[in-house]
Enzyme design. Structure first.
Site: not given
Ligand code: KDG
Ligand code: MG
Length: 402
Positions: A37, A122, A147, A312, A316, A339
């Site tokens: 990203n 989220h 989250r 993660h 993105d 996630e």
């Molecule tokens: O590109 C940055 C994002 O992937 C980030 O802000 C996402 O912190 C993040 C998360 O925990 O998903």
């Molecule tokens: Mg994060």
């Protein structure tokens, strides 16, 4: 089998994605996610100028040797650009192997350890009330883990909290915008958020929170301690992880579980964290962490210390990375959670995917390899546009230095 061609496809269906496609003399191709990203073109150049010429003619079945070739052979090891490029190659090679053997990727990783993948969603709000309502909405959608991030007095849009009716997207078109941050306001507000969440949502949901590397070790220790009564699944990135020893202070003060690593790219980023059991979950994704081959080693290392995966999975990272992660999550013994932020609808005009969400978990179709395809003609309709993640300053103007 021989690699005959490899190309990089850059497109922007709603946001930028970089995809590596590796083709072989047997008509089988593999896909890898190469999206970093805000630094997309750096990975494109790394792949096109340095890796692709060296890939042509190689046997794609020798995944371990090719991984070592690109990692060790460059002399310049580690770093997000290098490891994203290597990660994309590695994913594409595993995809080819799965297709060649007509079996899903998870089978190549040892087979299934579970039938579905627990995910967290989220929930964001510009204030505590809006965040609680967003978390309630996720629970109504069946999510078992949420989250939660909120704005607070004096900071209605902290990093990662979108404006009303906006999608989550921290990268904005063009050069970076500047955001401001006040840790003392945050330290006061975040316990209030979780107090309200537990009071209104009850105990039957996993709650997570992302500190986004905004604290010093002692501030983070304070947060971990203040949040202990609310029994969080984890706090994420309480500090920037470069100083691995900094996590000792958090551990000494609190038993709140800690997740870290979404910006890491090497097994060596974890040595102190793992061996001293300073974290509970590691977040380095396949795409930025050198791919499946490297993450297998990291997961095995983590398992020795009772540390689990928590990959993660923000939007993105492309559907290729998400699908590959789900295969990995199904197979690995020390899986924790995944996630999951659904991509915008337009993304699925370009990428067809083998996974689907159902009642708090992701399920995967039985498809060979990773199971994602890309429509290259459609991709051309969504050309790349430069976008950048924001920079952060403290409220007195000082750049963040950790
Ligand atoms: O590109 C940055 C994002 O992937 C980030 O802000 C996402 O912190 C993040 C998360 O925990 O998903
Ligand atoms: Mg994060």
């Amino acid at each position: 089998m021989k690699i005959t061609k490899a190309k990089v496809i850059v497109c922007r269906p709603g946001r930028n994605f970089v995809t590596l496609k590796v083709l072989t003399d047997e008509g089988i191709f593999g896909l890898g996610d190469a999206t970093l990203n805000g630094r997309e073109k750096a990975v494109v150049a790394y792949l096109e100028e340095h890796c692709i010429p060296a890939l042509i003619g190689k046997d794609p079945q020798n995944i371990e040797d090719l991984w070592q070739y690109f990692y060790r052979g460059a002399y310049w090891k580690r770093g997000p650009v290098t490891m994203t490029a290597i990660g994309a190659i590695d994913m594409a090679l595993w995809d080819i192997k799965g297709k060649a053997l007509d079996t899903p990727l998870y089978n190549l990783l040892g087979g299934k350890s579970r039938e579905q993948v627990l995910v967290y969603a989220h929930a964001n709000g510009q204030n505590i009330r809006a965040a609680v309502e967003a978390a309630q909405a996720r629970m109504e959608e069946g999510f078992k883990a949420v989250r939660v991030q909120s704005g607070f007095p004096g900071m209605s849009h902290p990093y990662g909290v979108p404006g009303e009716d906006e999608d989550y997207e921290p990268a904005q078109r063009g050069l970076p915008v500047t955001e401001y941050w006040d840790t003392s306001k945050y330290l006061k507000s975040v316990p209030r958020l979780f107090d309200k969440l537990r009071a209104e949502l009850g105990d039957n949901v996993h709650l997570l929170h992302d500190v986004h590397h905004r604290c010093t070790p002692s501030e983070a220790a304070l947060i971990a301690k203040r949040l202990e009564p609310y029994d969080l699944f984890w706090i994420e990135d309480p500090v920037s992880g470069e100083l691995q020893e900094g996590l000792r202070m958090i551990r000494a003060q609190s038993a709140t579980p800690v997740a870290i690593g979404e910006v890491f790219n090497s097994i060596y980023d974890y040595t102190t964290l793992f061996t001293e059991q300073l974290i509970n979950y590691f977040r380095m994704p396949l795409v930025h962490g050198g791919g499946i081959t490297h993450l297998q080693k990291v997961a095995a290392f983590a398992s020795v210390y009772h540390i689990r995966t928590g990959f993660h999975g923000a939007t993105d990272l492309s559907p290729v990375n998400l699908a590959a992660s789900i295969h990995f999550d199904l197979a690995v013994n020390n899986f924790g959670i995944q996630e999951y932020m659904p991509h915008q609808e337009v993304v699925h005009e370009v990428f067809t995917v083998p996974y689907r969400y159902q009642e708090g978990v992701l399920l995967l179709d039985e498809v060979p390899g990773i199971g994602v395809d890309i429509d290259e003609e459609k991709a051309k309709q969504y050309p790349y546009q430069m976008a950048s993640l924001p920079v952060n300053r403290k409220s007195d103007g000082t750049m963040f230095y950790w």
